[in-house]
Design an enzyme around this catalytic site. Structure first.
Site, PDB file in Angstrom:
ATOM      1  N   TYR A   1      27.977  39.612  43.717  1.00  0.00           N
ATOM      2  CA  TYR A   1      28.916  38.613  44.247  1.00  0.00           C
ATOM      3  C   TYR A   1      28.839  37.299  43.472  1.00  0.00           C
ATOM      4  CZ  TYR A   1      30.213  41.799  47.905  1.00  0.00           C
ATOM      5  OH  TYR A   1      30.710  42.904  48.563  1.00  0.00           O
TER       6      TYR A   1
ATOM      7  N   ASP B   1      38.997  35.997  47.604  1.00  0.00           N
ATOM      8  CA  ASP B   1      39.151  34.770  46.809  1.00  0.00           C
ATOM      9  C   ASP B   1      39.960  33.741  47.607  1.00  0.00           C
ATOM     10  OD1 ASP B   1      41.552  36.743  45.143  1.00  0.00           O
ATOM     11  OD2 ASP B   1      42.094  34.927  46.241  1.00  0.00           O
TER      12      ASP B   1
ATOM     13  N   HIS C   1      38.738  40.618  55.152  1.00  0.00           N
ATOM     14  CA  HIS C   1      37.488  41.130  54.548  1.00  0.00           C
ATOM     15  C   HIS C   1      36.525  40.014  54.178  1.00  0.00           C
ATOM     16  CE1 HIS C   1      39.618  45.138  53.375  1.00  0.00           C
ATOM     17  NE2 HIS C   1      39.268  45.105  54.649  1.00  0.00           N
TER      18      HIS C   1
ATOM     19  N   GLY D   1      50.247  44.346  45.996  1.00  0.00           N
ATOM     20  CA  GLY D   1      49.023  44.582  45.244  1.00  0.00           C
ATOM     21  C   GLY D   1      47.895  45.200  46.029  1.00  0.00           C
ATOM     22  N   THR D   2      48.237  46.209  46.834  1.00  0.00           N
ATOM     23  CA  THR D   2      47.184  46.926  47.550  1.00  0.00           C
ATOM     24  C   THR D   2      47.452  48.425  47.481  1.00  0.00           C
ATOM     25  OG1 THR D   2      46.075  47.288  49.681  1.00  0.00           O
ATOM     26  CG2 THR D   2      48.387  46.565  49.776  1.00  0.00           C
ATOM     27  N   SER D   3      46.350  49.168  47.304  1.00  0.00           N
ATOM     28  CA  SER D   3      46.495  50.635  47.248  1.00  0.00           C
ATOM     29  C   SER D   3      46.670  51.215  48.648  1.00  0.00           C
ATOM     30  CB  SER D   3      45.241  51.228  46.587  1.00  0.00           C
ATOM     31  OG  SER D   3      44.077  50.835  47.331  1.00  0.00           O
TER      32      SER D   3
HETATM   33  N1  APR Z   1      50.625  43.112  40.517  1.00  0.00           N
HETATM   34  C1  APR Z   1      50.764  43.834  41.659  1.00  0.00           C
HETATM   35  N2  APR Z   1      49.961  44.872  41.988  1.00  0.00           N
HETATM   36  C2  APR Z   1      48.986  45.185  41.114  1.00  0.00           C
HETATM   37  C3  APR Z   1      48.782  44.486  39.901  1.00  0.00           C
HETATM   38  C4  APR Z   1      49.650  43.413  39.623  1.00  0.00           C
HETATM   39  N3  APR Z   1      49.533  42.696  38.485  1.00  0.00           N
HETATM   40  N4  APR Z   1      47.721  45.063  39.251  1.00  0.00           N
HETATM   41  C5  APR Z   1      47.292  46.068  40.043  1.00  0.00           C
HETATM   42  N5  APR Z   1      48.057  46.163  41.142  1.00  0.00           N
HETATM   43  C6  APR Z   1      47.944  47.085  42.271  1.00  0.00           C
HETATM   44  C7  APR Z   1      47.404  48.444  41.923  1.00  0.00           C
HETATM   45  O1  APR Z   1      48.453  49.296  41.502  1.00  0.00           O
HETATM   46  C8  APR Z   1      46.829  48.890  43.256  1.00  0.00           C
HETATM   47  O2  APR Z   1      47.855  49.469  44.055  1.00  0.00           O
HETATM   48  O3  APR Z   1      47.012  46.523  43.174  1.00  0.00           O
HETATM   49  C9  APR Z   1      46.394  47.574  43.912  1.00  0.00           C
HETATM   50  C10 APR Z   1      44.905  47.374  43.884  1.00  0.00           C
HETATM   51  O4  APR Z   1      44.331  48.384  44.691  1.00  0.00           O
HETATM   52  P1  APR Z   1      42.765  48.310  44.959  1.00  0.00           P
HETATM   53  O5  APR Z   1      42.046  48.086  43.688  1.00  0.00           O
HETATM   54  O6  APR Z   1      42.418  49.503  45.804  1.00  0.00           O
HETATM   55  O7  APR Z   1      42.587  46.972  45.805  1.00  0.00           O
HETATM   56  P2  APR Z   1      42.846  46.770  47.359  1.00  0.00           P
HETATM   57  O8  APR Z   1      43.982  47.599  47.838  1.00  0.00           O
HETATM   58  O9  APR Z   1      42.929  45.304  47.589  1.00  0.00           O
HETATM   59  O10 APR Z   1      41.477  47.318  48.014  1.00  0.00           O
HETATM   60  C11 APR Z   1      41.342  47.174  49.407  1.00  0.00           C
HETATM   61  O11 APR Z   1      39.045  47.901  49.229  1.00  0.00           O
HETATM   62  O12 APR Z   1      37.029  47.875  48.167  1.00  0.00           O
HETATM   63  C12 APR Z   1      37.732  47.351  49.207  1.00  0.00           C
HETATM   64  O13 APR Z   1      37.230  45.304  50.185  1.00  0.00           O
HETATM   65  C13 APR Z   1      37.857  45.862  49.088  1.00  0.00           C
HETATM   66  O14 APR Z   1      39.631  44.500  49.951  1.00  0.00           O
HETATM   67  C14 APR Z   1      39.354  45.618  49.128  1.00  0.00           C
HETATM   68  C15 APR Z   1      39.895  46.895  49.727  1.00  0.00           C
END
Ligand code: APR
Length: 231
Positions: free
Chosen positions: A54, A90, A105, A171-173
């Site tokens: 971290y 962040d 989170h 921007g989330t999976s």
């Molecule tokens: N603009 C928009 N989306 C983007 C970009 C971008 N420039 N770059 C990547 N992405 C997308 C990816 O395609 C993906 O769908 O952002 C997503 C990131 O997915 P993850 O890496 O799984 O992140 P997230 O969904 O925030 O993860 C959720 O998992 O590990 C835990 O606590 C952690 O909060 C996090 C949670």
């Protein structure tokens, strides 16, 4: 009464600010094991390694700046009652000017007691080291939610989704629950937009905008501010 908007973000909204995501190429979980750096078990076994993980991320956050997506999201507050519900730890939404941000989170710029979750301290230094103790004399840990720990603000976040007429998911999976399940709290009638370069299976009822946040989110925000549909 201003129209309610929920903006739901994940690591992708901060990618163009230079912060790594988790599951993309180059993501944290391609290099680190979740169990070792983001779980209570990992903290118990090797607290120093967790603090170092971290500390590196916190330095990156402090060196980063909000991008055009964060700025466009804060600009929505000129006309809408906006709640940002973020999975990110962040502070880029706040630095861009968003005033209502729920960190489900946790927050990397805060520290908390390892024995009393209610004891939270703003972090004055970029790093958190072994030997920095809470008021009870126990080791401080990052104020972030690890896997297996309770996620925050879920009831308030679900209510925000259920009362919003516009929902912008960026921007989330959508792969980590319960946070990812929030999108199903939205009303069928709500206008729902989803922004990502790609997504495995978009949730029902969403208009999917394929691409990066810093280019697409300003487009969506300006359409909404002008009373137009972004598609
Ligand atoms: N603009 C928009 N989306 C983007 C970009 C971008 N420039 N770059 C990547 N992405 C997308 C990816 O395609 C993906 O769908 O952002 C997503 C990131 O997915 P993850 O890496 O799984 O992140 P997230 O969904 O925030 O993860 C959720 O998992 O590990 C835990 O606590 C952690 O909060 C996090 C949670």
């Amino acid at each position: 009464m201003r129209e309610k908007v929920v903006v739901f973000t994940g690591a992708g909204v901060s990618a163009e600010s230079g912060l790594r995501t988790f599951r993309d190429m180059g993501g944290y979980w391609r290099e680190y094991s979740i169990e070792s750096v983001a779980s209570p078990e990992g903290w118990k076994a090797k607290p120093q390694a967790v603090l170092e993980f971290y500390n590196e991320r916190r330095k990156a956050v402090l060196a980063a700046s909000p991008n055009a997506a964060h700025v466009a999201i804060s600009a929505l507050e000129a006309q809408f009652d906006v709640v940002v519900i973020t999975q990110n730890i962040d502070d880029l939404h706040e630095r861009a000017g968003s005033t209502k941000v729920m960190h489900v989170h946790g927050e990397i710029l805060k520290a908390r007691s390892s024995v009393d979750p209610s004891l939270i301290y703003p972090l004055a230094t970029p790093t958190l080291e072994m030997g920095q103790l809470c008021g009870h004399g126990s080791q401080l840990r990052p104020d972030v939610v690890w896997f297996g720990e309770p996620v925050r603000f879920m009831a308030e976040a679900a209510m925000a989704f259920a009362s919003a007429s516009k929902i912008l998911t960026i921007g989330t999976s959508l792969s980590v629950y319960p946070a990812a399940g929030l999108v199903s709290e939205a009303r069928p009638s709500a206008e729902k937009c989803l922004v990502a370069p790609e997504i495995d299976d978009p949730p029902p009822g969403h208009h999917f905008f394929r691409g990066k946040a810093a280019r697409i989110v300003p487009h969506i925000a300006s359409c909404w501010l002008e009373g137009r549909r972004p598609w």
